[in-house]
Design a protein around this motif. Structure first.
Motif, short mmCIF file in Angstrom:
data_model
loop_
_atom_site.label_atom_id
_atom_site.label_comp_id
_atom_site.label_asym_id
_atom_site.label_seq_id
_atom_site.Cartn_x
_atom_site.Cartn_y
_atom_site.Cartn_z
N TRP A 174 -4.94 -4.32 -12.14
CA TRP A 174 -4.09 -5.52 -12.21
C TRP A 174 -4.47 -6.37 -13.42
O TRP A 174 -5.61 -6.74 -13.60
N GLU A 175 -3.50 -6.66 -14.28
CA GLU A 175 -3.66 -7.44 -15.51
C GLU A 175 -4.60 -6.80 -16.53
O GLU A 175 -4.95 -7.42 -17.52
N ALA A 222 -5.06 -0.27 -2.59
CA ALA A 222 -4.66 -1.58 -3.12
C ALA A 222 -5.87 -2.36 -3.64
O ALA A 222 -5.78 -3.03 -4.68
N LYS A 223 -7.00 -2.30 -2.94
CA LYS A 223 -8.19 -3.05 -3.38
C LYS A 223 -8.65 -2.53 -4.75
O LYS A 223 -9.03 -3.31 -5.62
N TYR A 224 -8.64 -1.21 -4.92
CA TYR A 224 -9.01 -0.64 -6.21
C TYR A 224 -8.03 -1.07 -7.29
O TYR A 224 -8.44 -1.41 -8.41
N PHE A 225 -6.75 -1.07 -6.95
CA PHE A 225 -5.73 -1.46 -7.92
C PHE A 225 -5.97 -2.87 -8.43
O PHE A 225 -5.96 -3.12 -9.64
N GLN A 238 0.83 -1.20 0.00
CA GLN A 238 0.00 0.00 0.00
C GLN A 238 0.86 1.25 0.00
O GLN A 238 0.55 2.23 -0.67
N TRP A 239 1.98 1.23 0.73
CA TRP A 239 2.91 2.36 0.70
C TRP A 239 3.48 2.54 -0.71
O TRP A 239 3.63 3.66 -1.19
N LEU A 240 3.78 1.43 -1.39
CA LEU A 240 4.33 1.48 -2.75
C LEU A 240 3.36 2.19 -3.69
O LEU A 240 3.77 2.95 -4.57
#
Length: 553
Positions: free
Chosen positions: A130-131, A122-125, A114-116
């Protein structure tokens, strides 16, 4: 006679087969004819230096002109998270220190990821990106990733570590649509590497985790988030140059800009066949890839993500160098890769258990099957194909999916980096055991584990049971920081101890007492705990004390 200076690139060229020299290479220093030669006090050596400098100026001017042309091209970004104000966060050093106090390594990985990504949730990502598509995160905070890696660290590695061309480091260039690698043989030393860089070549460090403890720590944490190997490359590019041709990769890529800035263009997969590819592409010409869907300039502190299959290229603008690290994951981690293990195993089981798979093929099937007969209208073909379809539909009944997944896990465990121990883990694991040499004797040999000793796995993903002719426990603790330098690590577990090992695995992140292990006897409980402790797979809630000394009469 005075010796003539030969650059690293020129020396590299003398080691190659004699071929007609290609025109205008970005890293080549060659002598050029001068129409009017003036006499110089210092003789030929000074003339050669001046010619070399003139050639380099011409190369620089050409690269700057090309970079300015690229900078003038503008297309709209596909997905960006741009901030008018800077995104603030704890420094990486503070984040890693805070994570040492997190009890659960899975939670540790989620927090670091999440810091990255911040400020992208992160959930949205994972749901939206993602992919699926690239994303650009602009932070206007050049210090956001400070401490992860730097050019100073790069220089230290070249000076202090055993870095070899083609193994740990590549020298590359891309000009006039041509990508070249200029690796000499042997060790990469600072004089030669920086000479290449000064001539306009890019430098790629292939496995920075082998030399940087911070990169190692970050990747070893993130691999538990992905459940797949997390790797990295570092790229250093001179101003006004480009080191690589347009291409796509077979990994999910997180491009982290550390210093300077870089102009990136990302392009959609050209066809359905290139969506989420299982292999990386060859180099493309500009005419083959169309228009970019994302055209941005990454500055220090920014992040760019693109999935496998998205074509990309990055070039430096004329006013700044670029240092970035690409963190990658999910290579060879698709459903297809799993089924490559499941289906052959399912066929073996089916042929053992179902007579239909063992019946012979029709005597004359070669006369009506095969490519040469594929256009024939023959009822026997329909019967044959129907039989094949029927057998394939029965395969799931015999598919050893769990066993195939264990084989995938075994491969992943071989890929993994070993964990970086926190101070508490070091003090309570075998690495911090009190055994030592003192006054000509060994002291505190062995550890004192009792049924009241509290233990747990060192990491959630550091050990896993898998079956076969015998039950084994594979583990990552003794892996190398260099990819596959060591053979896979495992120990055989006695059948009567498998329940106890499963109990430990499923109890994580909680400590359990040795006395609660489901073994047949107290001796078995302690023996298993001692074995796992000595292998570094578990640690204790408190530092272990040496066994009490035996008093002689």
């Amino acid at each position: 006679m005075e010796s003539k200076h030969m650059s690293a690139f020129a020396l590299y060229k003398t080691l190659q087969p004699e071929l007609p020299p290609p025109a205008k290479k970005p890293c080549q220093r060659v002598q050029v004819e001068v129409k009017k030669k003036k006499k110089k006090v210092n003789g030929p050596a000074v003339a050669i230096v001046k010619k070399t400098r003139a050639k380099r100026r011409k190369i620089r001017n050409k690269l700057v002109k090309a970079a300015n042309k690229e900078e003038s091209k503008k297309t709209g970004p596909d997905e960006t998270h741009q901030k008018k104000e800077s995104v603030t966060a704890e420094s990486l050093d503070a984040v890693l220190t805070e994570l040492t106090r997190v009890n659960n390594s899975k939670e540790r990985a989620s927090k670091l990821f999440q810091w990255l990504l911040k400020p992208v949730p992160a959930k949205y990502f994972f749901r939206e990106t993602w992919e699926k598509k690239p994303v650009y995160v602009q932070r206007k905070n050049p210090d956001y990733y400070k401490g992860l890696f730097s050019t100073a660290e790069f220089d230290r590695i070249l000076r202090k570590e055993n870095v070899h061309y083609g193994v740990n480091l590549d020298i590359t260039s891309y000009v006039n649509g041509k990508r070249e690698t200029h690796n000499p043989p042997g060790r990469a030393l600072p004089f030669t590497v920086w000479d290449f860089y000064d001539s306009g070549c890019s430098v790629r460090l292939l496995n920075p985790q082998a030399f940087s403890s911070t990169v190692w720590n970050v990747l070893s944490i993130l691999q538990e988030k992905f459940g797949s190997m997390a790797g990295a490359n570092v790229y250093l590019t001179p101003p006004g140059t480009q080191g690589f041709a347009p291409h796509y990769d077979d990994i999910e890529a997180f491009v982290i800009q550390l210093e300077g800035k870089k102009h990136w263009r990302v392009y959609s997969p050209r066809s359905e066949d290139e969506v989420l590819p299982v292999l990386s592409s060859p180099n493309f010409d500009q005419a083959e890839i169309g228009k970019p869907i994302l055209d941005v300039v990454l500055e220090a502190g920014d992040l760019l993500f693109f999935p496998r299959g998205f074509i990309h290229q990055g070039n430096c603008l004329p006013d700044a160098h670029s240092l970035h690290i690409t963190i990658s994951s999910y290579q060879k981690n698709s459903w297809g890769h799993l089924l490559q293990k499941v289906i052959p195993a399912a066929l073996e089981v089916a042929m053992e258990e179902d007579v239909e798979f063992r019946r012979g093929l029709p005597l004359n099937y070669l006369t009506y099957m095969g490519v040469q007969n594929s256009d024939k209208v023959d009822p026997r073909r329909e019967i044959f194909l129907s039989r094949v379809e029927k057998l394939i539909k029965k395969l799931p009944n015999f598919a050893p999916v769990d066993a195939a997944i264990d084989q995938k896990a075994k491969e992943f465990f071989h890929d993994c980096l070993p964990p970086v121990l926190t101070p508490d883990e070091l003090a309570t694991s075998v690495q911090g055991a009190p055994a030592r040499w003192e006054n000509g004797k060994v002291k505190n040999v062995g550890v004192h584990i009792t049924t009241q000793t509290k233990i747990k796995l060192l990491r959630a993903g550091c050990a896993r049971l898998y079956g076969g002719d015998a039950v084994h426990l594979c583990y990552t603790i003794d892996n190398s920081r260099v990819y596959h330098k060591e053979e896979p690590k495992s120990i055989e577990i006695q059948t009567e101890h498998t329940d106890a090992v499963e109990f430990l695995i499923h109890s994580y992140p909680n400590f359990v007492t040795v006395g609660t292990l489901p073994c047949d006897s107290v001796q078995d409980k302690i023996a298993l705990a001692e074995l796992l402790f000595e292998k570094g797979i578990i640690h204790t809630s408190e530092p272990l004390q040496a066994p009490p000394a035996v008093q002689s009469e």
